[in-house]
Write a protein that holds these residues in place. Structure first.
Motif, PDB file in Angstrom:
ATOM      1  N   PHE A 185      15.349   3.524   0.611  1.00 17.98           N
ATOM      2  CA  PHE A 185      15.417   2.606  -0.515  1.00 17.98           C
ATOM      3  C   PHE A 185      15.810   1.220  -0.005  1.00 17.98           C
ATOM      4  CE2 PHE A 185      16.355   6.802  -2.198  1.00 17.98           C
ATOM      5  CZ  PHE A 185      15.550   6.863  -3.324  1.00 17.98           C
ATOM      6  N   PHE A 186      15.156   0.190  -0.550  1.00 18.99           N
ATOM      7  CA  PHE A 186      15.509  -1.192  -0.250  1.00 18.99           C
ATOM      8  C   PHE A 186      15.813  -1.911  -1.555  1.00 18.99           C
ATOM      9  CE2 PHE A 186      12.627   0.115   3.137  1.00 18.99           C
ATOM     10  CZ  PHE A 186      13.337  -0.253   4.268  1.00 18.99           C
ATOM     11  N   LEU A 187      16.952  -2.604  -1.617  1.00 15.33           N
ATOM     12  CA  LEU A 187      17.288  -3.447  -2.757  1.00 15.33           C
ATOM     13  C   LEU A 187      17.170  -4.899  -2.326  1.00 15.33           C
ATOM     14  CD1 LEU A 187      18.652  -0.653  -3.415  1.00 15.33           C
ATOM     15  CD2 LEU A 187      20.304  -1.958  -4.781  1.00 15.33           C
ATOM     16  N   ASP A 229      19.100  -4.035 -13.157  1.00 14.58           N
ATOM     17  CA  ASP A 229      19.713  -5.213 -13.775  1.00 14.58           C
ATOM     18  C   ASP A 229      20.021  -6.288 -12.742  1.00 14.58           C
ATOM     19  OD1 ASP A 229      19.610  -4.032 -16.241  1.00 14.58           O
ATOM     20  OD2 ASP A 229      21.641  -3.208 -16.126  1.00 14.58           O
ATOM     21  N   GLU A 230      20.186  -5.898 -11.499  1.00 10.63           N
ATOM     22  CA  GLU A 230      20.656  -6.848 -10.498  1.00 10.63           C
ATOM     23  C   GLU A 230      19.694  -7.069  -9.336  1.00 10.63           C
ATOM     24  OE1 GLU A 230      24.374  -5.360  -9.184  1.00 10.63           O
ATOM     25  OE2 GLU A 230      25.412  -5.763 -11.069  1.00 10.63           O
ATOM     26  N   ALA A 231      18.688  -6.232  -9.188  1.00  8.56           N
ATOM     27  CA  ALA A 231      17.865  -6.340  -7.988  1.00  8.56           C
ATOM     28  C   ALA A 231      16.514  -5.676  -8.158  1.00  8.56           C
ATOM     29  CB  ALA A 231      18.600  -5.697  -6.810  1.00  8.56           C
ATOM     30  N   TYR A 232      15.607  -6.052  -7.261  1.00  6.11           N
ATOM     31  CA  TYR A 232      14.361  -5.312  -7.100  1.00  6.11           C
ATOM     32  C   TYR A 232      14.654  -4.086  -6.244  1.00  6.11           C
ATOM     33  CZ  TYR A 232      11.636  -9.380  -8.684  1.00  6.11           C
ATOM     34  OH  TYR A 232      11.090 -10.406  -9.413  1.00  6.11           O
ATOM     35  N   VAL A 233      13.966  -2.996  -6.528  1.00  8.19           N
ATOM     36  CA  VAL A 233      14.104  -1.776  -5.729  1.00  8.19           C
ATOM     37  C   VAL A 233      12.737  -1.398  -5.180  1.00  8.19           C
ATOM     38  CG1 VAL A 233      14.782   0.647  -5.691  1.00  8.19           C
ATOM     39  CG2 VAL A 233      16.025  -0.978  -7.153  1.00  8.19           C
ATOM     40  N   LEU A 234      12.662  -1.273  -3.861  1.00  7.20           N
ATOM     41  CA  LEU A 234      11.433  -0.836  -3.206  1.00  7.20           C
ATOM     42  C   LEU A 234      11.671   0.535  -2.582  1.00  7.20           C
ATOM     43  CD1 LEU A 234      10.278  -4.085  -1.370  1.00  7.20           C
ATOM     44  CD2 LEU A 234       8.940  -2.831  -3.065  1.00  7.20           C
ATOM     45  N   ASN A 236       0.808  -1.214   0.000  1.00  3.39           N
ATOM     46  CA  ASN A 236       0.000   0.000   0.000  1.00  3.39           C
ATOM     47  C   ASN A 236       0.845   1.269   0.000  1.00  3.39           C
ATOM     48  OD1 ASN A 236      -2.456  -1.420   0.080  1.00  3.39           O
ATOM     49  ND2 ASN A 236      -2.335  -1.630   2.297  1.00  3.39           N
ATOM     50  N   THR A 237       2.016   1.185   0.582  1.00  3.23           N
ATOM     51  CA  THR A 237       2.845   2.385   0.709  1.00  3.23           C
ATOM     52  C   THR A 237       4.158   2.329  -0.064  1.00  3.23           C
ATOM     53  OG1 THR A 237       3.813   1.504   2.751  1.00  3.23           O
ATOM     54  CG2 THR A 237       1.896   2.955   2.970  1.00  3.23           C
ATOM     55  N   TYR A 238       4.520   1.148  -0.589  1.00  4.02           N
ATOM     56  CA  TYR A 238       5.784   1.010  -1.321  1.00  4.02           C
ATOM     57  C   TYR A 238       5.530   0.622  -2.771  1.00  4.02           C
ATOM     58  CZ  TYR A 238       8.703   1.449   2.818  1.00  4.02           C
ATOM     59  OH  TYR A 238       9.342   1.944   3.929  1.00  4.02           O
TER      60      TYR A 238
END
Length: 255
Positions: free
Chosen positions: A171-173, A154-159, A146-148
């Protein structure tokens, strides 16, 4: 503050663990097609489950080009206690949800207070849960769809929050193979502060996925502190004691 106390106290925030029979988790097949909801669900599945943990923790501390290394004993009772003891119990520290405390036999001093010292040290507000999550490779802020919002590199998801807060950005990878946190970063542009926790490697410990090597970088203006953690000889779910008593006659210090 003397040389021994400062690095060890600095590391109270980052007490993590490894295992005797652990194995470093290697590569695998990346999956970069998950939705934010699916990713968070997979991340929660990887949350380590244990009652107690014990390990030897090597700490390498670098500030202003001066590097020091120490090895301490670390014990944890999940959700309740984080405990460290340097060689011959010269320095002991205890963190609980209520307080942060340590004493130093080298100069007969002790500190007992709230999380303000650790929060000031890292430039972000901390409590017991955030400290524990940081050490376990878990997000220090609760993540939900709901909030992210989610993006992919190329290497990771970014939240990141759909709307970043005014005072700081987060930021979270996340790794696309194991869905564990690769890095969590908090920036306070106005204060010229940046905190970055990188999880360089994870390992499998009794079927639990936990951090193996962590690099912590705390920047404030032109000052930078780098802390590397290496966790060795960990055991899980043993009956542990957490002896801690401030010796009589020690002088209280304010930080």
């Amino acid at each position: 503050m003397n040389k021994l106390k400062y690095p060890i106290l600095s590391l109270l925030v980052f007490l993590v663990f490894n295992c005797k029979s652990s194995k470093t988790i290697g590569g695998g097949e990346a999956n970069l097609k998950l939705s934010a909801k699916q990713l968070l669900k997979e991340n929660v599945k990887q949350t380590p489950v244990f009652k107690t943990l014990q390990s030897r923790l090597k700490i390498t501390y670098n500030q202003d080009g001066k590097e020091q290394s120490y090895t301490v004993n670390f014990r944890a009772k999940k959700d309740e206690i984080l405990w460290i003891s340097a060689t011959f119990s010269v320095v002991k520290a205890l963190i609980t949800p209520e307080k942060v405390s340590f004493y130093n036999k080298l100069d007969n001093t002790y500190f007992e207070g709230d999380y303000k010292y650790l929060s000031d040290l890292l430039g972000t507000e901390l409590d017991f849960k955030k400290v524990q999550n940081l050490l376990l490779g878990e997000p220090i802020f609760d993540l939900n769809t709901n909030t992210y919002e989610l993006s992919v590199t190329d290497e990771a998801y970014v939240l990141q929050p759909k709307k970043q807060l005014e005072l700081f950005e987060i930021f979270f990878l996340l790794d696309p193979v194991r869905f564990k946190v690769k890095s969590q970063q908090i920036s306070q542009a106005k204060e010229l502060r940046h905190l970055q926790i990188d999880y360089l490697t994870y390992q499998e410990v009794e079927k639990q996925t936990i951090p193996e090597n962590i690099k912590i970088i705390a920047v404030e203006a032109t000052n930078q502190t780098v802390i590397d953690l290496e966790f060795k000889s960990v055991t899980l779910n043993e009956d542990l004691s957490f002896p801690y008593k401030i010796p009589s006659g020690f002088k209280e210090i304010k930080l």
